[in-house]
Design a protein around this motif. Structure first.
Motif, mmCIF file in Angstrom:
data_model
loop_
_atom_site.group_PDB
_atom_site.id
_atom_site.type_symbol
_atom_site.label_atom_id
_atom_site.label_comp_id
_atom_site.label_asym_id
_atom_site.label_seq_id
_atom_site.Cartn_x
_atom_site.Cartn_y
_atom_site.Cartn_z
ATOM 1 N N GLY A 188 0.847 -1.187 0.000
ATOM 2 C CA GLY A 188 0.000 0.000 0.000
ATOM 3 C C GLY A 188 0.882 1.236 0.000
ATOM 4 O O GLY A 188 1.699 1.437 -0.872
ATOM 5 N N GLU A 189 0.687 2.078 1.023
ATOM 6 C CA GLU A 189 1.520 3.272 1.151
ATOM 7 C C GLU A 189 2.622 3.093 2.181
ATOM 8 O O GLU A 189 3.340 4.029 2.501
ATOM 9 N N ASN A 190 2.751 1.900 2.715
ATOM 10 C CA ASN A 190 3.761 1.611 3.733
ATOM 11 C C ASN A 190 4.997 1.014 3.080
ATOM 12 O O ASN A 190 4.910 0.089 2.284
ATOM 13 N N GLU A 191 6.125 1.564 3.468
ATOM 14 C CA GLU A 191 7.407 1.086 2.955
ATOM 15 C C GLU A 191 8.072 0.238 4.040
ATOM 16 O O GLU A 191 8.419 0.733 5.108
ATOM 17 N N LEU A 192 8.239 -1.061 3.774
ATOM 18 C CA LEU A 192 8.885 -1.979 4.706
ATOM 19 C C LEU A 192 10.224 -2.418 4.123
ATOM 20 O O LEU A 192 10.519 -2.171 2.959
ATOM 21 N N LYS B 174 1.977 -1.548 14.022
ATOM 22 C CA LYS B 174 0.630 -2.075 14.258
ATOM 23 C C LYS B 174 -0.320 -1.759 13.105
ATOM 24 O O LYS B 174 -1.209 -2.542 12.803
ATOM 25 N N THR B 175 -0.125 -0.649 12.464
ATOM 26 C CA THR B 175 -0.990 -0.278 11.344
ATOM 27 C C THR B 175 -0.845 -1.285 10.203
ATOM 28 O O THR B 175 -1.836 -1.748 9.640
ATOM 29 N N MET C 57 -3.648 -3.843 8.745
ATOM 30 C CA MET C 57 -4.057 -3.787 7.336
ATOM 31 C C MET C 57 -3.750 -5.088 6.598
ATOM 32 O O MET C 57 -4.479 -5.483 5.700
ATOM 33 N N TYR C 58 -2.667 -5.737 6.972
ATOM 34 C CA TYR C 58 -2.236 -6.977 6.327
ATOM 35 C C TYR C 58 -2.055 -8.057 7.388
ATOM 36 O O TYR C 58 -0.937 -8.374 7.790
ATOM 37 N N PRO C 59 -3.155 -8.665 7.856
ATOM 38 C CA PRO C 59 -3.058 -9.619 8.961
ATOM 39 C C PRO C 59 -2.348 -10.925 8.600
ATOM 40 O O PRO C 59 -1.899 -11.639 9.496
#
Length: 143
Positions: free
Chosen positions: A63-67, A88-89, A93-95
């Protein structure tokens, strides 16, 4: 009982042509076998692909999260993978991201090639994303 003797006459040209066609047929069959049989050298090179020891990372965008996915390599093989910057977000969002990574980590030390990873149908998409990120990190380990 009367036996009639039969005499068969072969012309030399027919014998020569038949011999040539038999030899050409055998050569064609041998050529096809050598062309389509797997070579021993290619299977050896696939088995001996090892990686340089260390920790290698690859960016992973959800999504908009960069890991950042880090892969630990020991003894020429990928041993484990871990996600950095996992909050946690992202977990909400991605369990399936954590169970998928746990399953991949369980299989990594046992397999020889990343393509040998087996996934359940429930989280196929998540596993595919993680697998691609692991491949990207391992490309750095080969260089």
């Amino acid at each position: 009982m009367s036996s009639k003797t039969k005499i068969v006459v072969f012309k030399a040209k027919e014998l020569i042509y038949t011999g040539i066609f038999i030899i050409l047929g055998i050569l064609l069959i041998m050529l096809l076998i050598f062309m389509f049989a797997p070579s021993k050298e290619s299977s050896k090179t696939k088995k001996t692909s090892s990686y340089t020891e260390g920790v290698y990372s690859s960016p992973l965008k959800l999504g908009e999260n960069e890991l950042e996915l880090e892969v630990t390599v020991k003894n020429g093989k990928a041993q484990s993978a871990a996600l950095k910057h996992l909050n946690k977000t992202v977990k909400t969002m991605y369990p399936l991201i954590e169970p998928s990574l746990t399953e991949i980590n369980r299989q990594l030390p046992k397999i020889k090639n990343i393509e040998d990873l087996k996934f359940s149908n429930q989280n196929q998409y998540t596993n595919t994303i993680l697998k691609q990120a692991i491949k990207n990190a391992l490309k750095k380990a080969q260089e």
